[in-house]
Design an enzyme around this catalytic site. Structure first.
Site, PDB file in Angstrom:
ATOM      1  N   GLY A 136       0.803  -1.229   0.000  1.00 48.67           N
ATOM      2  CA  GLY A 136       0.000   0.000   0.000  1.00 48.67           C
ATOM      3  C   GLY A 136       0.830   1.270   0.000  1.00 48.67           C
ATOM      4  CB  SER A 139       4.634   6.627  -6.044  1.00 49.63           C
ATOM      5  OG  SER A 139       4.695   5.792  -7.162  1.00 49.63           O
ATOM      6  CB  ILE A 164      12.628  -6.034  -0.671  1.00 45.18           C
ATOM      7  CG1 ILE A 164      11.401  -5.390  -0.013  1.00 45.18           C
ATOM      8  CG2 ILE A 164      13.930  -5.581  -0.018  1.00 45.18           C
ATOM      9  CD1 ILE A 164      11.230  -3.890  -0.247  1.00 45.18           C
ATOM     10  CD  GLN A 340      11.236  -1.614 -35.626  1.00 38.40           C
ATOM     11  OE1 GLN A 340      10.918  -2.156 -34.566  1.00 38.40           O
ATOM     12  NE2 GLN A 340      10.481  -1.676 -36.698  1.00 38.40           N
ATOM     13  CB  ILE A 341      18.640  -1.584 -35.878  1.00 40.37           C
ATOM     14  CG1 ILE A 341      18.316  -0.113 -36.185  1.00 40.37           C
ATOM     15  CG2 ILE A 341      19.923  -2.028 -36.580  1.00 40.37           C
ATOM     16  CD1 ILE A 341      19.384   0.882 -35.797  1.00 40.37           C
ATOM     17  N   GLY A 343      15.661  -6.299 -36.204  1.00 38.43           N
ATOM     18  CA  GLY A 343      14.549  -7.046 -36.783  1.00 38.43           C
ATOM     19  C   GLY A 343      14.230  -8.256 -35.928  1.00 38.43           C
ATOM     20  CD  GLU A 367      17.173   3.281  -6.594  1.00 39.23           C
ATOM     21  OE1 GLU A 367      17.931   4.114  -7.082  1.00 39.23           O
ATOM     22  OE2 GLU A 367      17.488   2.104  -6.373  1.00 39.23           O
TER      23      GLU A 367
HETATM   24  C1  LIG Z   1      13.203  -3.931 -10.283  1.00 35.85           C
HETATM   25  C2  LIG Z   1      12.652  -3.231  -9.070  1.00 35.85           C
HETATM   26  C3  LIG Z   1      13.382  -3.221  -7.902  1.00 35.85           C
HETATM   27  C4  LIG Z   1      12.867  -2.614  -6.764  1.00 35.85           C
HETATM   28  N1  LIG Z   1      13.590  -2.664  -5.612  1.00 35.85           N
HETATM   29  C5  LIG Z   1      13.091  -2.095  -4.499  1.00 35.85           C
HETATM   30  C6  LIG Z   1      13.825  -2.171  -3.266  1.00 35.85           C
HETATM   31  O1  LIG Z   1      14.930  -2.724  -3.217  1.00 35.85           O
HETATM   32  N2  LIG Z   1      13.279  -1.617  -2.167  1.00 35.85           N
HETATM   33  C7  LIG Z   1      12.071  -0.997  -2.178  1.00 35.85           C
HETATM   34  O2  LIG Z   1      11.658  -0.521  -1.132  1.00 35.85           O
HETATM   35  N3  LIG Z   1      11.344  -0.920  -3.326  1.00 35.85           N
HETATM   36  C8  LIG Z   1      11.825  -1.450  -4.478  1.00 35.85           C
HETATM   37  N4  LIG Z   1      11.106  -1.386  -5.649  1.00 35.85           N
HETATM   38  C9  LIG Z   1       9.785  -0.770  -5.645  1.00 35.85           C
HETATM   39  C10 LIG Z   1       9.781   0.601  -6.280  1.00 35.85           C
HETATM   40  O3  LIG Z   1      10.448   1.533  -5.495  1.00 35.85           O
HETATM   41  C11 LIG Z   1       8.322   0.955  -6.562  1.00 35.85           C
HETATM   42  O4  LIG Z   1       7.889   0.097  -7.601  1.00 35.85           O
HETATM   43  C12 LIG Z   1       8.125   2.398  -6.931  1.00 35.85           C
HETATM   44  O5  LIG Z   1       8.363   3.249  -5.830  1.00 35.85           O
HETATM   45  C13 LIG Z   1       6.710   2.656  -7.463  1.00 35.85           C
HETATM   46  O6  LIG Z   1       5.786   2.175  -6.556  1.00 35.85           O
HETATM   47  P1  LIG Z   1       4.630   1.169  -7.070  1.00 35.85           P
HETATM   48  O7  LIG Z   1       5.258   0.132  -7.916  1.00 35.85           O
HETATM   49  O8  LIG Z   1       3.858   0.752  -5.882  1.00 35.85           O
HETATM   50  O9  LIG Z   1       3.736   2.040  -8.034  1.00 35.85           O
HETATM   51  P2  LIG Z   1       2.524   3.006  -7.617  1.00 35.85           P
HETATM   52  O10 LIG Z   1       2.907   3.877  -6.490  1.00 35.85           O
HETATM   53  O11 LIG Z   1       1.285   2.205  -7.511  1.00 35.85           O
HETATM   54  O12 LIG Z   1       2.435   3.907  -8.930  1.00 35.85           O
HETATM   55  C14 LIG Z   1       2.062   3.310 -10.170  1.00 35.85           C
HETATM   56  C15 LIG Z   1       2.249   4.324 -11.266  1.00 35.85           C
HETATM   57  O13 LIG Z   1       1.408   5.434 -11.010  1.00 35.85           O
HETATM   58  C16 LIG Z   1       2.000   6.604 -11.502  1.00 35.85           C
HETATM   59  N5  LIG Z   1       2.146   7.573 -10.419  1.00 35.85           N
HETATM   60  C17 LIG Z   1       2.440   7.333  -9.125  1.00 35.85           C
HETATM   61  N6  LIG Z   1       2.526   8.488  -8.431  1.00 35.85           N
HETATM   62  C18 LIG Z   1       2.268   9.482  -9.309  1.00 35.85           C
HETATM   63  C19 LIG Z   1       2.211  10.897  -9.225  1.00 35.85           C
HETATM   64  N7  LIG Z   1       2.458  11.545  -8.055  1.00 35.85           N
HETATM   65  N8  LIG Z   1       1.901  11.591 -10.336  1.00 35.85           N
HETATM   66  C20 LIG Z   1       1.665  10.964 -11.503  1.00 35.85           C
HETATM   67  N9  LIG Z   1       1.729   9.618 -11.668  1.00 35.85           N
HETATM   68  C21 LIG Z   1       2.019   8.897 -10.583  1.00 35.85           C
HETATM   69  C22 LIG Z   1       3.374   6.195 -12.063  1.00 35.85           C
HETATM   70  O14 LIG Z   1       3.275   5.977 -13.454  1.00 35.85           O
HETATM   71  C23 LIG Z   1       3.661   4.885 -11.356  1.00 35.85           C
HETATM   72  O15 LIG Z   1       4.534   4.038 -12.120  1.00 35.85           O
HETATM   73  C24 LIG Z   1      11.598  -1.973  -6.803  1.00 35.85           C
HETATM   74  C25 LIG Z   1      10.886  -1.953  -7.999  1.00 35.85           C
HETATM   75  C26 LIG Z   1      11.390  -2.560  -9.133  1.00 35.85           C
HETATM   76  C27 LIG Z   1      10.581  -2.534 -10.391  1.00 35.85           C
END
Ligand SMILES: Cc1cc2nc3c(=O)[nH]c(=O)nc-3n(C[C@H](O)[C@H](O)[C@H](O)COP(=O)(O)OP(=O)(O)OC[C@H]3O[C@@H](n4cnc5c(N)ncnc54)[C@H](O)[C@@H]3O)c2cc1C
Length: 381
Positions: A136, A139, A164, A340-341, A343, A367
């Site tokens: 929950g 971002s 994580i 794309q290059i 193919g 991040e």
């Molecule tokens: C490969 C990978 C490794 C990771 N490693 C870690 C880790 O080591 N530790 C850790 O704690 N987390 C980790 N994460 C989690 C990562 O930090 C979160 O995926 C990221 O913070 C986004 O949160 P969410 O996926 O819950 O997307 P959500 O918060 O649900 O957001 C989904 C989408 O909504 C849009 N959005 C969100 N907020 C806004 C806004 N204010 N304005 C406009 N659009 C918005 C964006 O397009 C976003 O992609 C990892 C993620 C990945 C993919």
């Protein structure tokens, strides 16, 4: 000669010193000696990441994580990420997570916490993780809900962290939890939790590009008072500081991945015969290659500017976000154009190009997704 992972002349700019150029050169040569797969591709991602940490740690590339400097040199971190990403995705992945965890401990830990954790992280014999995200709270980190209830002189943790990196192999997790000292971000505290703490369970998550990645469940997981990292109620500051410093390094990694894709596409366009000539002679292919080079140059310069500002003690948050948004979006476009290059040959399962296509996607999300960083940049206008 410029190491393969870098755009010509960027490292010669006065933004870098001779020790940066030397680091880029040595690491690039070390990586180039490792031909083929660095680890057994059939092995579990967790085992591959452990093996890679041992390898890069054993070769001394993590030694700086246990230095006395509270602030590590971000231009060097960017250089390491760019070179590793150019050569081997998982090496960059494990290196970057080790760096995130160690940076939090080095910058906010007590002498005792640093002595306990940093030597293992720096040797590559121990793995680290930074556990912020929850089902929950992605971002919106201020929504973190993992409960840390005071219990005697320690705390009891209950809740779930997800996505994580290195979560299933970490010997130490930096965990953001709610101690309730204030509303929203003010009620958060950072903790150091051992990977084998009773009540902590890690469940691996499969990913588009395989890596050590896990959900963490905390069930009455008790930690002592010495587990608090930094000040109680200031965990949000720890998380933001570490993330702001890391964003420019994601830009550098994106440039490494994209640089690899560009070189592969250029090689392919020159070798592939079509219309009694070469793909590389077609104007639209030339235009695509030129666009890639322009984007790579811009991404390199933005990452270098942000890292230089941070190392010089100047404001860098906006520059770090700008570099991440531009470089990761551009890298997605570059890798796509490179496919794309190629193919159909660019879509063969597990070929270098197909892997790059999968590997680059996550950088626009972790991040700080691009949209979240764009909001921050706009607010600072
Ligand atoms: C490969 C990978 C490794 C990771 N490693 C870690 C880790 O080591 N530790 C850790 O704690 N987390 C980790 N994460 C989690 C990562 O930090 C979160 O995926 C990221 O913070 C986004 O949160 P969410 O996926 O819950 O997307 P959500 O918060 O649900 O957001 C989904 C989408 O909504 C849009 N959005 C969100 N907020 C806004 C806004 N204010 N304005 C406009 N659009 C918005 C964006 O397009 C976003 O992609 C990892 C993620 C990945 C993919």
């Amino acid at each position: 000669m410029t190491p393969a992972a870098f755009e010509p002349d960027v490292l010669r700019l006065p933004l870098f010193g001779d020790h940066h150029r030397d680091l880029a050169d040595r690491l690039d040569r070390w990586c180039a000696e490792r031909t083929g797969d660095w680890t057994d591709p059939a092995a579990e991602p967790a085992d591959r990441c452990r093996a890679l940490l041992a390898e890069i740690g054993g070769a001394g590339w993590l030694r700086h994580l246990d230095s006395d400097r509270r602030a590590s040199d971000l231009r060097s971190v960017c250089i390491r990420r760019q070179v590793l990403a150019y050569h081997e995705d998982l090496a960059d992945f494990s290196y970057s997570i080790q760096e995130l965890c160690a940076a939090a401990i080095a910058r906010y830990g007590t002498e005792e916490q640093r002595r306990r954790h940093l030597p293992g992280l720096a040797a590559g014999t121990g793995a680290g993780a930074l556990a912020l995200s929850e089902p929950g709270a992605g971002s919106d980190l201020a929504a973190v809900a993992l409960d840390a209830a005071p219990d005697g002189d320690g705390f009891v943790l209950n809740g779930v962290k997800t996505w994580i990196a290195q979560g299933d192999i970490a010997d130490v997790h930096v965990v953001l939890a709610r101690t309730g000292d204030g509303p929203g971000p003010l009620g958060l505290t950072a903790f150091l939790v051992p990977g084998d703490a009773p009540g902590l369970k890690a469940s691996p998550i499969g990913a588009i590009a395989p890596r050590s990645w896990a959900e963490l469940t905390f069930t009455d997981c008790r930690v002592g008072p010495d587990a608090v990292l930094g000040e109680r109620g200031r965990g949000y500051v720890v998380a933001l500081d570490v993330l702001e410093r890391a964003r420019m390094t994601v830009a550098a990694a994106a440039t490494g991945f994209a640089g690899r894709a560009f070189h592969l596409a250029l090689e392919r366009a020159r070798a592939r015969r079509a219309y009694r000539g070469r793909l590389a002679d077609l104007q639209l292919v030339k235009s695509s290659l030129a666009e890639m080079r322009i984007k790579l140059s811009a991404a390199s310069l933005l990452a270098a500017r942000a890292a230089w500002a941070a190392d010089s003690g100047e404001d860098y948050a906006e520059a770090s976000s700008t570099a991440k948004v531009y470089a990761t979006e551009a890298a997605g476009e570059i890798v796509d154009a490179a496919v794309q290059i190629f193919g159909a040959a660019g879509l063969v399962a597990d070929s270098p190009m197909e892997r790059l296509y999968r590997q680059i996607r996550s950088l626009r999300i972790y991040e700080g997704p691009s949209e979240v960083l764009q909001m921050g940049i706009a607010e600072a206008l």
